[in-house]
Design a protein around this motif. Sequence first.
Motif, PDB file in Angstrom:
ATOM      1  N   ASP A 129      -3.502  -5.016  -0.388  1.00 38.78           N
ATOM      2  CA  ASP A 129      -2.391  -5.017  -1.337  1.00 38.78           C
ATOM      3  C   ASP A 129      -1.972  -3.594  -1.669  1.00 38.78           C
ATOM      4  OD1 ASP A 129      -0.508  -6.204  -3.095  1.00 38.78           O
ATOM      5  OD2 ASP A 129      -1.859  -5.910  -4.785  1.00 38.78           O
ATOM      6  N   ALA A 130      -2.947  -2.697  -1.779  1.00 40.66           N
ATOM      7  CA  ALA A 130      -2.658  -1.295  -2.129  1.00 40.66           C
ATOM      8  C   ALA A 130      -1.845  -0.589  -1.052  1.00 40.66           C
ATOM      9  CB  ALA A 130      -3.954  -0.542  -2.385  1.00 40.66           C
ATOM     10  N   VAL A 131      -1.975  -1.050   0.213  1.00 39.63           N
ATOM     11  CA  VAL A 131      -1.185  -0.442   1.289  1.00 39.63           C
ATOM     12  C   VAL A 131      -0.002  -1.332   1.679  1.00 39.63           C
ATOM     13  CG1 VAL A 131      -3.128   0.887   2.190  1.00 39.63           C
ATOM     14  CG2 VAL A 131      -2.663  -1.383   3.136  1.00 39.63           C
ATOM     15  N   GLY A 132       0.315  -2.294   0.819  1.00 46.45           N
ATOM     16  CA  GLY A 132       1.508  -3.106   1.004  1.00 46.45           C
ATOM     17  C   GLY A 132       1.404  -4.197   2.049  1.00 46.45           C
ATOM     18  N   LEU A 133       0.185  -4.683   2.314  1.00 47.61           N
ATOM     19  CA  LEU A 133       0.006  -5.682   3.359  1.00 47.61           C
ATOM     20  C   LEU A 133      -0.656  -6.964   2.874  1.00 47.61           C
ATOM     21  CD1 LEU A 133      -1.084  -3.565   6.469  1.00 47.61           C
ATOM     22  CD2 LEU A 133       1.133  -4.629   6.042  1.00 47.61           C
ATOM     23  N   ALA A 134      -0.507  -7.272   1.617  1.00 41.64           N
ATOM     24  CA  ALA A 134      -1.113  -8.500   1.088  1.00 41.64           C
ATOM     25  C   ALA A 134      -0.630  -9.726   1.858  1.00 41.64           C
ATOM     26  CB  ALA A 134      -0.800  -8.644  -0.397  1.00 41.64           C
ATOM     27  N   ASN A 135       0.617  -9.694   2.302  1.00 48.45           N
ATOM     28  CA  ASN A 135       1.187 -10.855   2.995  1.00 48.45           C
ATOM     29  C   ASN A 135       0.823 -10.904   4.478  1.00 48.45           C
ATOM     30  OD1 ASN A 135       2.740  -8.615   3.645  1.00 48.45           O
ATOM     31  ND2 ASN A 135       4.613  -9.816   3.912  1.00 48.45           N
ATOM     32  N   ARG A 136       0.033  -9.923   4.945  1.00 51.11           N
ATOM     33  CA  ARG A 136      -0.358  -9.884   6.365  1.00 51.11           C
ATOM     34  C   ARG A 136      -1.862 -10.068   6.537  1.00 51.11           C
ATOM     35  NH1 ARG A 136       3.274 -10.522   9.994  1.00 51.11           N
ATOM     36  NH2 ARG A 136       3.302  -8.615  11.236  1.00 51.11           N
ATOM     37  N   GLY A 192       5.259   7.036  10.057  1.00 54.58           N
ATOM     38  CA  GLY A 192       4.342   8.161   9.918  1.00 54.58           C
ATOM     39  C   GLY A 192       4.386   8.747   8.520  1.00 54.58           C
ATOM     40  N   ALA A 193       5.591   8.903   7.983  1.00 53.31           N
ATOM     41  CA  ALA A 193       5.733   9.446   6.627  1.00 53.31           C
ATOM     42  C   ALA A 193       5.093   8.526   5.593  1.00 53.31           C
ATOM     43  CB  ALA A 193       7.210   9.662   6.313  1.00 53.31           C
ATOM     44  N   ALA A 194       5.247   7.208   5.802  1.00 54.62           N
ATOM     45  CA  ALA A 194       4.658   6.243   4.867  1.00 54.62           C
ATOM     46  C   ALA A 194       3.136   6.310   4.891  1.00 54.62           C
ATOM     47  CB  ALA A 194       5.132   4.835   5.208  1.00 54.62           C
ATOM     48  N   ILE A 195       2.567   6.429   6.092  1.00 56.66           N
ATOM     49  CA  ILE A 195       1.110   6.517   6.223  1.00 56.66           C
ATOM     50  C   ILE A 195       0.578   7.776   5.543  1.00 56.66           C
ATOM     51  CG2 ILE A 195      -0.753   6.949   7.888  1.00 56.66           C
ATOM     52  CD1 ILE A 195       0.022   4.027   7.673  1.00 56.66           C
ATOM     53  N   ILE A 196       1.273   8.879   5.709  1.00 54.08           N
ATOM     54  CA  ILE A 196       0.824  10.133   5.101  1.00 54.08           C
ATOM     55  C   ILE A 196       0.875  10.036   3.580  1.00 54.08           C
ATOM     56  CG2 ILE A 196       1.390  12.569   4.797  1.00 54.08           C
ATOM     57  CD1 ILE A 196      -0.111  11.629   7.427  1.00 54.08           C
TER      58      ILE A 196
END
Length: 228
Positions: free
Chosen positions: A128-135, A178-182
């Motif tokens: 959830d913290a990395v925006g993937l709760a739905n995955r 890439g920018a989002a991951i950083i």
Amino acid sequence: MTDALTLTDVSLSLSGNAGTVDILHDISLSVATGETLGLVGPSGSGKSSLLMLMGGLETATSGSIAALGTDITSLGEDNLARFRRDNMGVVFQSFHLIPTMTALENVATPLELAGVRDAYARAAAELDAVGLANRADHYPAQMSGGEQQRVALARASVTRPKLLLADEPTGNLDETNGAAIIDMLFGLREQHGATLIMVTHSNELAARCDRVIRLRDGRIDTVKAAAE
């Protein structure tokens, strides 16, 4: 305060069919607790090899490496694996997710290995913290490269490691992903106070680090504050 990492006269040579190849030569450096350090340099300069030594994923030919006050060069394989499990998180360029496990299972794995009882609840919170709760229930092959790297980042950070090592974490991603991951990587570091060491070819990414070490031909070429 003890430095997070101290390397003393560390060298690495690898043997192959063509003979022995010297990868790193007499590397000595210290990384302060909580510091963000960028490792830069041309391809083949030894950046990734140095990061792998710091993480105990390669064995130095000579010299010593102290991580969090422990001489990891003197640890046996089992003790080194336990030390990594309890203290380190690693993010690879090629993700290294387990293809037969869902995103949730991938993130929960290091917690399960550590015997954490609420491993899946904590893994779900990290996704959830990395925006993937739905995955959470999706397998790596069902996700984009950016999503896979976010899962890898969640897996590396879910144990709240004191040392977070990243090897070209944006190397296989487009500019936006890439920018989002950083942003996530630095955000997690700031939230949890980890020491972050990162290999990168990106000048923009290196500029966000407290200090940058440039390698050339397996030796430290320059050390400077990123803003210089």
